[in-house]
Design a protein around this motif. Structure first.
Motif, PDB file in Angstrom:
ATOM      1  N   ASP A 141      57.365  76.065 -31.155  1.00 17.11           N
ATOM      2  CA  ASP A 141      56.032  75.664 -30.728  1.00 17.11           C
ATOM      3  C   ASP A 141      55.047  76.789 -31.006  1.00 17.11           C
ATOM      4  O   ASP A 141      55.422  77.862 -31.484  1.00 17.11           O
ATOM      5  CB  ASP A 141      56.033  75.301 -29.239  1.00 17.11           C
ATOM      6  N   ILE A 142      53.786  76.553 -30.665  1.00 15.73           N
ATOM      7  CA  ILE A 142      52.761  77.547 -30.919  1.00 15.73           C
ATOM      8  C   ILE A 142      52.976  78.794 -30.065  1.00 15.73           C
ATOM      9  O   ILE A 142      52.772  79.918 -30.528  1.00 15.73           O
ATOM     10  CB  ILE A 142      51.363  76.948 -30.664  1.00 15.73           C
ATOM     11  N   LEU A 143      53.393  78.633 -28.819  1.00 11.72           N
ATOM     12  CA  LEU A 143      53.522  79.774 -27.913  1.00 11.72           C
ATOM     13  C   LEU A 143      54.963  80.231 -27.721  1.00 11.72           C
ATOM     14  O   LEU A 143      55.211  81.424 -27.512  1.00 11.72           O
ATOM     15  CB  LEU A 143      52.913  79.432 -26.544  1.00 11.72           C
ATOM     16  N   TYR A 144      55.926  79.306 -27.762  1.00 16.56           N
ATOM     17  CA  TYR A 144      57.312  79.654 -27.476  1.00 16.56           C
ATOM     18  C   TYR A 144      58.243  79.048 -28.513  1.00 16.56           C
ATOM     19  O   TYR A 144      57.966  77.996 -29.075  1.00 16.56           O
ATOM     20  CB  TYR A 144      57.730  79.161 -26.081  1.00 16.56           C
ATOM     21  N   THR A 145      59.374  79.740 -28.731  1.00 16.73           N
ATOM     22  CA  THR A 145      60.477  79.218 -29.541  1.00 16.73           C
ATOM     23  C   THR A 145      61.650  78.926 -28.608  1.00 16.73           C
ATOM     24  O   THR A 145      62.026  79.779 -27.804  1.00 16.73           O
ATOM     25  CB  THR A 145      60.901  80.226 -30.614  1.00 16.73           C
ATOM     26  N   THR A 146      62.186  77.720 -28.716  1.00 15.45           N
ATOM     27  CA  THR A 146      63.297  77.301 -27.861  1.00 15.45           C
ATOM     28  C   THR A 146      64.607  77.450 -28.619  1.00 15.45           C
ATOM     29  O   THR A 146      64.735  76.971 -29.744  1.00 15.45           O
ATOM     30  CB  THR A 146      63.127  75.835 -27.410  1.00 15.45           C
ATOM     31  N   LEU A 147      65.565  78.144 -27.994  1.00 11.82           N
ATOM     32  CA  LEU A 147      66.863  78.368 -28.607  1.00 11.82           C
ATOM     33  C   LEU A 147      67.976  77.934 -27.655  1.00 11.82           C
ATOM     34  O   LEU A 147      67.798  77.915 -26.437  1.00 11.82           O
ATOM     35  CB  LEU A 147      67.072  79.846 -28.967  1.00 11.82           C
ATOM     36  N   LYS A 148      69.112  77.604 -28.232  1.00 14.55           N
ATOM     37  CA  LYS A 148      70.310  77.313 -27.449  1.00 14.55           C
ATOM     38  C   LYS A 148      71.285  78.453 -27.651  1.00 14.55           C
ATOM     39  O   LYS A 148      71.732  78.718 -28.766  1.00 14.55           O
ATOM     40  CB  LYS A 148      70.949  75.992 -27.882  1.00 14.55           C
ATOM     41  N   ALA A 149      71.627  79.142 -26.551  1.00 17.66           N
ATOM     42  CA  ALA A 149      72.524  80.288 -26.634  1.00 17.66           C
ATOM     43  C   ALA A 149      73.961  79.831 -26.847  1.00 17.66           C
ATOM     44  O   ALA A 149      74.286  78.650 -26.694  1.00 17.66           O
ATOM     45  CB  ALA A 149      72.418  81.125 -25.359  1.00 17.66           C
ATOM     46  N   GLY A 150      74.828  80.780 -27.183  1.00 16.19           N
ATOM     47  CA  GLY A 150      76.221  80.450 -27.434  1.00 16.19           C
ATOM     48  C   GLY A 150      76.940  79.903 -26.216  1.00 16.19           C
ATOM     49  O   GLY A 150      77.908  79.151 -26.353  1.00 16.19           O
ATOM     50  N   ASN A 151      76.467  80.263 -25.015  1.00 17.86           N
ATOM     51  CA  ASN A 151      77.101  79.764 -23.790  1.00 17.86           C
ATOM     52  C   ASN A 151      76.511  78.443 -23.314  1.00 17.86           C
ATOM     53  O   ASN A 151      76.814  77.971 -22.220  1.00 17.86           O
ATOM     54  CB  ASN A 151      77.005  80.806 -22.674  1.00 17.86           C
ATOM     55  N   GLY A 152      75.608  77.843 -24.129  1.00 13.70           N
ATOM     56  CA  GLY A 152      75.060  76.531 -23.801  1.00 13.70           C
ATOM     57  C   GLY A 152      73.749  76.565 -23.046  1.00 13.70           C
ATOM     58  O   GLY A 152      73.138  75.515 -22.835  1.00 13.70           O
ATOM     59  N   THR A 153      73.287  77.745 -22.627  1.00 17.53           N
ATOM     60  CA  THR A 153      72.018  77.827 -21.905  1.00 17.53           C
ATOM     61  C   THR A 153      70.846  77.752 -22.873  1.00 17.53           C
ATOM     62  O   THR A 153      70.976  78.030 -24.070  1.00 17.53           O
ATOM     63  CB  THR A 153      71.937  79.132 -21.102  1.00 17.53           C
ATOM     64  N   THR A 154      69.684  77.381 -22.334  1.00 18.78           N
ATOM     65  CA  THR A 154      68.466  77.259 -23.141  1.00 18.78           C
ATOM     66  C   THR A 154      67.602  78.498 -22.948  1.00 18.78           C
ATOM     67  O   THR A 154      67.375  78.940 -21.824  1.00 18.78           O
ATOM     68  CB  THR A 154      67.668  76.004 -22.745  1.00 18.78           C
ATOM     69  N   ILE A 155      67.121  79.053 -24.051  1.00 16.85           N
ATOM     70  CA  ILE A 155      66.280  80.248 -24.022  1.00 16.85           C
ATOM     71  C   ILE A 155      64.894  79.882 -24.532  1.00 16.85           C
ATOM     72  O   ILE A 155      64.754  79.253 -25.586  1.00 16.85           O
ATOM     73  CB  ILE A 155      66.873  81.368 -24.900  1.00 16.85           C
TER      74      ILE A 155
END
Length: 274
Positions: A141-155
């Motif tokens: 997105d314009i302000l944030y990048t959403t990632l999925k960590a290796g343990n399944g959590t969302t960053i």
């Protein structure tokens, strides 16, 4: 009664004298609206031709639209005699106050623009950064990048720090390098250990033949000889090959009476074949 008639006459005279300006302002407003819509469509087509990210293009078009309409309204107001200098000063002061209040958000916005424009990574890529952000990219997105960590959590990573950090893009290349650092005792025959390790790597069908796997002496420690083994595989097969061959190498060495020292390390490299 005479006073009312005088007021009416004065107001009528003012309307009549200012009528040409009002008509000109209305015409300018209508023509300006048409030109702005045409210009925005033109910009949108240019963004599509240059394959600019849709999130970035829509946001930039929205900003351009607001700026153009504000300029058009100010121009029309000045044409009918409204003093716009104070209005412009208020807008400037308001913009400065908003900018100071949203310094962090503006930094993230600038970072988002840079990420969407230069594309150091895309949705679906696996990345890690120098500021300890790592995972699979789900959304930019314009302000944030959403990632999925290796343990399944969302960053949710702010784009400002992310755009200014060193980014390691694991998915940007089709191949990845596996590297094992294996410590063996000084009593071990180096050539024998090398042949055992190479036999494991070369027998794996998922290990690339070009470049060939290599095993070299990396360093001589106080109590061990450090062998460096390198092999290449595809990005999609990396983790399966990584774990399977690590076990096979250990078992093969032990089967040839070669015991690994305690300092053995396993490193993961992400360079691509040059």
């Amino acid at each position: 009664m005479n006073k009312i008639e005088n007021y009416v006459e004065a107001f009528s005279a003012m309307i009549i004298s200012g009528l040409p300006k009002i008509i000109m302002a209305v015409v300018t407003l209508l023509v300006g609206i048409w030109l702005i819509k045409w210009f925005l469509k033109f910009i949108h087509r240019r963004f599509q031709r240059n394959t600019v990210d849709i999130s970035l293009s829509e946001f930039l078009i929205s900003i351009i639209r607001v700026i153009l309409y504000i300029l058009l309204i100010i121009s029309c107001a000045s044409m009918i005699g409204i003093q716009t200098s104070s209005f412009v000063a208020i807008l400037g002061a308001g913009g400065l106050a908003i900018g100071l209040a949203l310094q962090g958000s503006l930094s993230n916005f600038a970072g988002g623009v840079l990420i969407l424009l230069f594309k150091p990574f895309r949705v679906g890529h696996v990345i890690s950064s120098a500021n300890n952000v790592s995972g699979t990219v789900l959304k930019i997105d314009i302000l944030y990048t959403t990632l999925k960590a290796g343990n399944g959590t969302t960053i949710y990573a702010p784009n400002g720090p992310l755009a200014n950090a060193v980014i390691n893009n694991v998915s940007d290349n089709e191949t990845r390098q596996i590297e094992y650092k294996l410590s063996i005792s000084f009593n071990t025959n180096i050539d024998t250990a090398r042949k055992v390790i190479l036999a494991v790597l070369e027998s794996d069908a998922l290990i690339l033949k070009d470049p060939k796997p290599v095993v070299v002496v990396s360093s001589l420690e106080d109590s061990a000889i450090v062998l460096l083994a390198r092999a290449w595989t595809t990005n999609s097969d990396f983790w399966g090959v990584y774990y399977a061959d690590l076990q096979k190498v250990k078992e093969a060495l032990e089967g040839n009476q070669i015991i690994l020292a305690k300092k053995t390390e396993v490193l993961v490299m992400t360079n691509h074949v040059s």
